[in-house]
Design a protein around this motif. Structure first.
Motif, short mmCIF file in Angstrom:
data_model
loop_
_atom_site.label_atom_id
_atom_site.label_comp_id
_atom_site.label_asym_id
_atom_site.label_seq_id
_atom_site.Cartn_x
_atom_site.Cartn_y
_atom_site.Cartn_z
N ARG A 14 0.83 -1.20 0.00
CA ARG A 14 0.00 0.00 0.00
C ARG A 14 0.86 1.25 0.00
N ASP A 15 1.91 1.24 0.78
CA ASP A 15 2.82 2.39 0.83
C ASP A 15 3.50 2.59 -0.52
N ARG A 16 3.89 1.49 -1.16
CA ARG A 16 4.55 1.62 -2.45
C ARG A 16 3.60 2.22 -3.48
N ARG A 17 2.37 1.72 -3.52
CA ARG A 17 1.40 2.27 -4.48
C ARG A 17 1.18 3.76 -4.24
N ALA A 21 2.17 6.70 -6.89
CA ALA A 21 1.16 7.68 -7.33
C ALA A 21 1.65 9.10 -7.09
N ARG A 22 2.31 9.34 -5.95
CA ARG A 22 2.82 10.68 -5.65
C ARG A 22 3.92 11.07 -6.64
N ILE A 23 4.76 10.12 -6.99
CA ILE A 23 5.83 10.39 -7.96
C ILE A 23 5.23 10.73 -9.32
N LEU A 24 4.23 9.97 -9.75
CA LEU A 24 3.61 10.23 -11.05
C LEU A 24 2.87 11.56 -11.05
N LEU A 54 14.12 5.91 -5.02
CA LEU A 54 12.82 5.24 -5.14
C LEU A 54 12.33 5.25 -6.58
N ILE A 55 12.68 6.28 -7.33
CA ILE A 55 12.30 6.33 -8.74
C ILE A 55 12.99 5.21 -9.51
N TYR A 56 14.27 4.99 -9.20
CA TYR A 56 14.98 3.89 -9.84
C TYR A 56 14.45 2.54 -9.38
N ARG A 57 14.11 2.43 -8.10
CA ARG A 57 13.62 1.16 -7.57
C ARG A 57 12.24 0.82 -8.13
N TYR A 58 11.36 1.81 -8.19
CA TYR A 58 9.99 1.53 -8.59
C TYR A 58 9.78 1.57 -10.10
N PHE A 59 10.55 2.42 -10.79
CA PHE A 59 10.31 2.61 -12.22
C PHE A 59 11.50 2.22 -13.09
#
Length: 212
Positions: A14-17, A21-24, A54-59
């Motif tokens: 949930r935290d990751r989602r 969303a905040r990054i996008l 986190l941008i590299y980790r998630y995207f």
């Protein structure tokens, strides 16, 4: 061995989602304000209030972020297209394309995000432009699949090419009218001009897709 609480995984997910969303949202806000030239991992991270790792980790980095943003924008376009649906289904392919063309023109004229996304397709990086174009193509394909039913264009008409020309022409007219007083001789900031353009768009669609 330490037992893992299943709720911990749910909480992380949930935290990751929420963070994604905040990054996008931050990425979209930057592009809307500054365009592709002001875009980058560091800028997005600052705007979102997160560590850039986190941008590299998630995207997976900038390209992955741009691809995800393209998908987000396609979903936005889809929602805008579906906001106002006619009560009755289209009765012919010409009727279907007329509704689509007029709705797209309205969105492009009234929504700054729509105008910016069109500009980004033209001026953004190759990867971003490709992502936006592919996402918008999927969006239009999804709309057609949902709305067309068993309607088909008249025989002998290259509908894909015709529809691409209609949409591209509308996009160009809207973008050109943002910063100039006239669009190929038409006064850009006069309401009657857009009434004429809408009527002409309908005439083109009906002429091309008339049933023989």
């Amino acid at each position: 061995m330490t037992e893992r609480n299943p709720g911990e995984d749910t909480g992380r997910s949930r935290d990751r989602r929420a963070t994604e969303a905040r990054i996008l949202e931050a990425a979209q806000a930057i592009l809307l304000a500054a365009g592709p030239g002001g875009f980058g991992v560091n800028v997005v991270a600052r705007e979102a209030g997160v560590d850039k790792q986190l941008i590299y980790r998630y995207f997976g980095g900038l390209d992955g972020l741009l691809e995800a943003l393209g998908i987000r924008l396609a979903q936005w376009w889809q929602e805008k297209l579906l906001e106002t649906l006619p009560e009755q289904p289209a009765t012919s392919y010409a009727d279907l394309i007329e509704r689509l063309a007029l709705r797209l023109l309205h969105i492009m004229r009234t929504e700054p995000l729509a105008q910016q996304s069109l500009l980004w397709e033209l001026t953004g990086s190759e990867n971003f432009a490709r992502s936006l174009s592919a996402s918008r193509t999927r969006m239009l394909g999804d709309w057609m699949a949902r709305m067309r039913g068993n309607l088909v264009p008249p025989a002998g008409i290259d509908a894909s090419a015709v529809n691409a020309l209609l949409i591209a022409a509308s996009s160009q007219i809207v973008l050109a009218g943002r910063n100039t007083d006239t669009v190929i001789g038409l006064p850009a900031h006069v309401p009657s001009t857009w009434d004429r353009i809408e009527r002409s768009l309908v005439q083109l669609v009906r002429s091309i897709y008339r049933e023989v």
